[in-house]
Design an enzyme around this catalytic site. Structure first.
Site, PDB file in Angstrom:
ATOM      1  N   GLU A 207      -9.534  -9.397  33.232  1.00 27.77           N
ATOM      2  CA  GLU A 207     -10.148  -8.078  33.324  1.00 27.77           C
ATOM      3  C   GLU A 207      -9.443  -7.174  32.314  1.00 27.77           C
ATOM      4  OE1 GLU A 207     -10.452  -6.593  37.277  1.00 27.77           O
ATOM      5  OE2 GLU A 207     -11.024  -8.545  38.077  1.00 27.77           O
TER       6      GLU A 207
ATOM      7  N   TYR B  97      -1.150 -10.155  30.427  1.00 31.25           N
ATOM      8  CA  TYR B  97      -1.220 -11.519  29.888  1.00 31.25           C
ATOM      9  C   TYR B  97      -0.673 -11.637  28.468  1.00 31.25           C
ATOM     10  CZ  TYR B  97      -4.163 -12.793  33.870  1.00 31.25           C
ATOM     11  OH  TYR B  97      -4.629 -13.048  35.133  1.00 31.25           O
TER      12      TYR B  97
ATOM     13  N   VAL C 129      -3.061 -13.644  41.441  1.00 23.91           N
ATOM     14  CA  VAL C 129      -2.990 -12.484  42.336  1.00 23.91           C
ATOM     15  C   VAL C 129      -1.575 -12.290  42.881  1.00 23.91           C
ATOM     16  CG1 VAL C 129      -5.382 -12.437  43.161  1.00 23.91           C
ATOM     17  CG2 VAL C 129      -3.742 -13.915  44.311  1.00 23.91           C
TER      18      VAL C 129
HETATM   19  C1  LIG Z   1      -2.065  -8.493  37.430  1.00 24.02           C
HETATM   20  C2  LIG Z   1      -1.028  -8.905  38.471  1.00 24.02           C
HETATM   21  C3  LIG Z   1      -1.188 -10.390  38.767  1.00 24.02           C
HETATM   22  C4  LIG Z   1       0.368  -8.653  37.893  1.00 24.02           C
HETATM   23  O1  LIG Z   1       1.321  -9.100  38.829  1.00 24.02           O
HETATM   24  P1  LIG Z   1       2.670  -8.283  39.080  1.00 24.02           P
HETATM   25  O2  LIG Z   1       3.543  -9.100  39.943  1.00 24.02           O
HETATM   26  O3  LIG Z   1       2.358  -6.901  39.536  1.00 24.02           O
HETATM   27  O4  LIG Z   1       3.262  -8.198  37.598  1.00 24.02           O
HETATM   28  P2  LIG Z   1       4.806  -8.353  37.210  1.00 24.02           P
HETATM   29  O5  LIG Z   1       5.630  -7.469  38.082  1.00 24.02           O
HETATM   30  O6  LIG Z   1       5.162  -9.790  37.164  1.00 24.02           O
HETATM   31  O7  LIG Z   1       4.762  -7.749  35.749  1.00 24.02           O
HETATM   32  C5  LIG Z   1       5.183  -8.508  34.622  1.00 24.02           C
HETATM   33  C6  LIG Z   1       5.073  -7.606  33.410  1.00 24.02           C
HETATM   34  O8  LIG Z   1       3.675  -7.282  33.203  1.00 24.02           O
HETATM   35  C7  LIG Z   1       3.519  -5.871  33.202  1.00 24.02           C
HETATM   36  N1  LIG Z   1       2.245  -5.614  33.845  1.00 24.02           N
HETATM   37  C8  LIG Z   1       1.888  -5.879  35.115  1.00 24.02           C
HETATM   38  N2  LIG Z   1       0.617  -5.515  35.349  1.00 24.02           N
HETATM   39  C9  LIG Z   1       0.162  -5.007  34.182  1.00 24.02           C
HETATM   40  C10 LIG Z   1      -1.093  -4.463  33.763  1.00 24.02           C
HETATM   41  N3  LIG Z   1      -2.141  -4.369  34.590  1.00 24.02           N
HETATM   42  N4  LIG Z   1      -1.201  -4.051  32.481  1.00 24.02           N
HETATM   43  C11 LIG Z   1      -0.165  -4.137  31.624  1.00 24.02           C
HETATM   44  N5  LIG Z   1       1.043  -4.666  31.958  1.00 24.02           N
HETATM   45  C12 LIG Z   1       1.198  -5.081  33.223  1.00 24.02           C
HETATM   46  C13 LIG Z   1       4.697  -5.316  33.962  1.00 24.02           C
HETATM   47  O9  LIG Z   1       4.983  -3.994  33.596  1.00 24.02           O
HETATM   48  C14 LIG Z   1       5.787  -6.275  33.582  1.00 24.02           C
HETATM   49  O10 LIG Z   1       6.299  -5.923  32.323  1.00 24.02           O
HETATM   50  P3  LIG Z   1       7.825  -6.277  31.905  1.00 24.02           P
HETATM   51  O11 LIG Z   1       7.967  -7.777  31.970  1.00 24.02           O
HETATM   52  O12 LIG Z   1       7.948  -5.723  30.536  1.00 24.02           O
HETATM   53  O13 LIG Z   1       8.690  -5.606  32.926  1.00 24.02           O
HETATM   54  C15 LIG Z   1      -1.153  -8.067  39.761  1.00 24.02           C
HETATM   55  O14 LIG Z   1      -1.078  -6.713  39.430  1.00 24.02           O
HETATM   56  C16 LIG Z   1      -2.440  -8.314  40.530  1.00 24.02           C
HETATM   57  O15 LIG Z   1      -2.498  -9.177  41.382  1.00 24.02           O
HETATM   58  N6  LIG Z   1      -3.479  -7.523  40.228  1.00 24.02           N
HETATM   59  C17 LIG Z   1      -4.749  -7.616  40.974  1.00 24.02           C
HETATM   60  C18 LIG Z   1      -5.453  -8.906  40.721  1.00 24.02           C
HETATM   61  C19 LIG Z   1      -5.785  -9.085  39.273  1.00 24.02           C
HETATM   62  O16 LIG Z   1      -6.226  -8.167  38.593  1.00 24.02           O
HETATM   63  N7  LIG Z   1      -5.547 -10.315  38.789  1.00 24.02           N
HETATM   64  C20 LIG Z   1      -5.855 -10.676  37.431  1.00 24.02           C
HETATM   65  C21 LIG Z   1      -7.309 -10.988  37.344  1.00 24.02           C
HETATM   66  S1  LIG Z   1      -7.797 -11.215  35.646  1.00 24.02           S
END
Ligand SMILES: CC(C)(COP(=O)(O)OP(=O)(O)OC[C@H]1O[C@@H](n2cnc3c(N)ncnc32)[C@H](O)[C@@H]1OP(=O)(O)O)[C@@H](O)C(=O)NCCC(=O)NCCS
Length: 202
Positions: free
Chosen positions: A170, A177, A135
């Protein structure tokens, strides 16, 4: 289910990132859990790949990295879970879960001292691990913190020779990922889950 580890399979070229952000393509990057477990050795470890953002850079942006829960405020962590849509959990149960966690990485905002990014892994300590609770506080999403905690968590597991790393994703975060080296259904392997929803108390 997404699996990651060492079956000596390369990621498709289309998933490779530019060198500076290139995670993570340890040459042995994908895995099939069953066969990899049979051939893996706890003495085999893997070199850490380049991080997309260094510890020093995180520090310069006002973030501190932690690899244990000693200074982690569980109510504040719970608040992050709730903010991203996870159910609020009993803090006592979170504590127990963390006590049974093999590796965790979290990022603290220095100014507020609050956790803003978190990920943890449980496992058998030798062959297999499962990543949970990835998260990032919504106010801090999109600036690389999710990738920063995931890169470090995976590296910490690989450094221990744990090369089968799974997680539940999800659908909307599969794209987050995949560049980190995770694949769905590697070689057709399907994750199967037995899960019962707890009955609501009246
Ligand atoms: C998913 C989550 C952990 C990503 O964290 P974040 O800090 O926003 O992501 P980052 O800024 O580190 O992004 C890293 C890379 O992933 C990409 N990315 C982030 N979220 C993404 C998504 N939902 N789908 C596709 N790509 C995504 C970014 O564009 C970035 O790409 P780059 O390296 O080419 O610039 C965050 O959005 C979150 O907490 N979401 C809600 C909880 C959740 O869904 N957790 C996962 C449960 S399975």
């Amino acid at each position: 289910m997404l699996l990651r580890g060492t079956a000596f399979t390369r990621l498709p070229t289309s998933l490779h990132l530019p060198a500076t952000t290139a995670y993570r393509h340890h040459p042995h990057s994908l895995s099939i859990s069953a066969s990899a477990s049979a051939s893996s050795s706890s003495s085999a470890t893997f070199p850490a790949a380049a991080l997309s953002i260094s510890d020093a850079e995180l520090e310069s942006r006002g973030f501190a990295l932690h690899r244990d829960a000693a200074s982690l405020d569980l109510d504040q962590l719970n608040a992050v879970f709730v903010a991203v849509g996870f159910p609020r959990r009993d803090p006592g149960k979170i504590r127990v879960a963390l006590e049974h966690t093999d590796a965790l990485v979290w990022v603290q905002q220095r100014r507020t001292e609050k956790p803003v990014a978190f990920a943890r892994a449980t496992g058998d300590g030798v062959f297999n691990a499962i990543i949970w609770d990835v998260v990032v506080d919504p106010s801090f999403q999109g600036i690389g913190l999710g990738k920063a905690v995931m890169e470090r968590l995976v590296d910490d597991l690989l450094a221990r020779g744990i090369n089968n790393i799974a997680l539940y994703s999800e659908p909307r975060v599969l794209g987050f990922y995949r560049p980190l080296g995770f694949v769905a259904d590697p070689d057709g392997i399907r994750g199967m889950v037995y899960s019962r929803k707890p009955k609501r108390k009246k």
